[in-house]
Motif scaffolding. Structure first.
Motif, short mmCIF file in Angstrom:
data_model
loop_
_atom_site.label_atom_id
_atom_site.label_comp_id
_atom_site.label_asym_id
_atom_site.label_seq_id
_atom_site.Cartn_x
_atom_site.Cartn_y
_atom_site.Cartn_z
N PRO A 8 0.82 -1.22 0.00
CA PRO A 8 0.00 0.00 0.00
C PRO A 8 0.86 1.27 0.00
CG PRO A 8 -0.31 -1.27 2.04
CD PRO A 8 0.67 -2.00 1.20
N THR A 9 0.36 2.28 -0.67
CA THR A 9 1.01 3.58 -0.69
C THR A 9 -0.05 4.65 -0.92
OG1 THR A 9 2.65 4.98 -1.78
CG2 THR A 9 1.53 3.38 -3.17
N ARG A 10 0.24 5.84 -0.45
CA ARG A 10 -0.67 6.97 -0.67
C ARG A 10 -0.26 7.77 -1.91
NH1 ARG A 10 -0.42 5.95 4.64
NH2 ARG A 10 -2.37 5.90 5.81
N ILE A 11 0.75 7.29 -2.63
CA ILE A 11 1.14 7.94 -3.88
C ILE A 11 -0.05 7.86 -4.83
CG2 ILE A 11 2.65 7.80 -5.90
CD1 ILE A 11 4.89 6.95 -4.03
N ASP A 12 -0.42 8.99 -5.40
CA ASP A 12 -1.64 9.06 -6.21
C ASP A 12 -1.41 8.65 -7.66
OD1 ASP A 12 -0.14 11.30 -6.79
OD2 ASP A 12 -1.88 12.59 -7.09
N ILE A 13 -0.82 7.48 -7.84
CA ILE A 13 -0.65 6.88 -9.15
C ILE A 13 -1.46 5.59 -9.15
CG2 ILE A 13 1.00 5.84 -10.76
CD1 ILE A 13 3.13 7.73 -9.66
N ALA A 14 -2.27 5.41 -10.16
CA ALA A 14 -3.14 4.24 -10.25
C ALA A 14 -2.32 2.94 -10.14
CB ALA A 14 -3.92 4.26 -11.56
N PRO A 15 -2.89 1.93 -9.49
CA PRO A 15 -2.17 0.66 -9.31
C PRO A 15 -1.65 0.04 -10.62
CG PRO A 15 -4.10 0.70 -7.92
CD PRO A 15 -4.18 1.93 -8.78
N LYS A 16 -2.41 0.10 -11.69
CA LYS A 16 -1.96 -0.46 -12.97
C LYS A 16 -0.73 0.27 -13.50
CE LYS A 16 -4.91 -3.73 -14.17
NZ LYS A 16 -4.47 -5.10 -14.12
N LEU A 17 -0.74 1.60 -13.36
CA LEU A 17 0.42 2.38 -13.80
C LEU A 17 1.62 2.09 -12.90
CD1 LEU A 17 1.91 4.40 -15.51
CD2 LEU A 17 0.81 6.25 -14.22
N ARG A 18 1.37 1.99 -11.59
CA ARG A 18 2.47 1.66 -10.69
C ARG A 18 3.07 0.30 -11.05
NH1 ARG A 18 1.01 1.09 -5.39
NH2 ARG A 18 -1.20 1.39 -5.71
N GLU A 19 2.22 -0.65 -11.37
CA GLU A 19 2.70 -1.98 -11.77
C GLU A 19 3.60 -1.89 -13.00
OE1 GLU A 19 0.53 -5.79 -13.70
OE2 GLU A 19 -0.30 -5.14 -11.78
N LYS A 20 3.18 -1.10 -13.97
CA LYS A 20 3.95 -0.92 -15.19
C LYS A 20 5.30 -0.25 -14.89
CE LYS A 20 3.34 1.10 -19.80
NZ LYS A 20 2.44 1.83 -20.68
N MET A 21 5.28 0.77 -14.04
CA MET A 21 6.52 1.48 -13.70
C MET A 21 7.44 0.60 -12.86
SD MET A 21 6.50 4.39 -15.25
CE MET A 21 5.75 3.42 -16.55
N ILE A 22 6.89 -0.19 -11.98
CA ILE A 22 7.70 -1.11 -11.17
C ILE A 22 8.43 -2.09 -12.08
CG2 ILE A 22 7.54 -3.04 -9.53
CD1 ILE A 22 5.23 -1.34 -8.17
N ALA A 23 7.75 -2.62 -13.08
CA ALA A 23 8.39 -3.54 -14.03
C ALA A 23 9.50 -2.83 -14.81
CB ALA A 23 7.35 -4.14 -14.97
N LEU A 24 9.22 -1.62 -15.27
CA LEU A 24 10.21 -0.83 -16.01
C LEU A 24 11.42 -0.54 -15.13
CD1 LEU A 24 10.86 0.83 -18.61
CD2 LEU A 24 9.71 2.75 -17.50
N LEU A 25 11.18 -0.11 -13.93
CA LEU A 25 12.26 0.20 -12.99
C LEU A 25 13.09 -1.04 -12.67
CD1 LEU A 25 10.13 2.56 -10.80
CD2 LEU A 25 12.38 3.23 -11.70
#
Length: 162
Positions: A8-25
């Motif tokens: 969980p995080t309060r960062i206001d980025i949608a979970p799907k986008l966070r998932e995509k960025m996590i994979a990229l990172l």
């Protein structure tokens, strides 16, 4: 690379986008860790008339990769992901070619490392574009700073080859 449940995080980025960025990172993390270890391999084993200068340069270049490794891994976790940063994970996931082990001639090592820096710089610029296009300006900014550092390191290596 295996997916992990997002924390969980309060960062206001949608979970799907966070998932995509996590994979990229995590992809960039694997490549950067792999490059770090290859630079250290060259540092330990370089031979030839420019030994001390290259030995010291390679050590400095490796140290300069430690910050980006940490920053990328921390961005993964800030987005709620798991930073995939062990040597085994990086080796399995890296897109960087393995450094040959048949010769450690100084100028050959410089050229081989320059090729690898150029490859990582290119994928980092692609990651900037992917992050921007996805709407994650903070991840794009992180990659932009890393890109500048990679380009400077590449310049240091290429100057030896001219």
């Amino acid at each position: 690379m295996a997916k992990h449940k997002q924390n969980p995080t309060r960062i206001d980025i949608a979970p799907k986008l966070r998932e995509k960025m996590i994979a990229l990172l995590n992809a960039q993390l694997a490549d950067t860790l792999d490059l770090y270890t290859q630079v250290k391999q060259a540092h330990w084993n370089v031979k030839g008339p420019y030994f001390i200068a290259l030995h010291e340069l390679f050590d400095e270049l490796a140290e300069q990769l430690e910050g980006p490794v940490d920053d990328v891994a921390e961005r993964v976790t800030a987005l709620g992901g798991v930073a995939m940063g062990t040597a085994r994970i990086a080796a399995k996931a890296s897109r960087i070619a393995e450094l040959p082990h048949d010769s450690y001639d100084g100028m050959q090592m410089v050229a081989l490392l320059a090729d690898r820096y150029a490859q990582l710089a290119k994928s980092t610029r692609a990651a900037i574009d992917a992050s921007n296009n996805a709407g994650d300006a903070d991840t794009a900014d992180l990659f932009t700073g890393i890109s500048r550092g990679l380009d400077k390191s590449l310049w240091f290596l290429e100057a030896h080859l001219q």
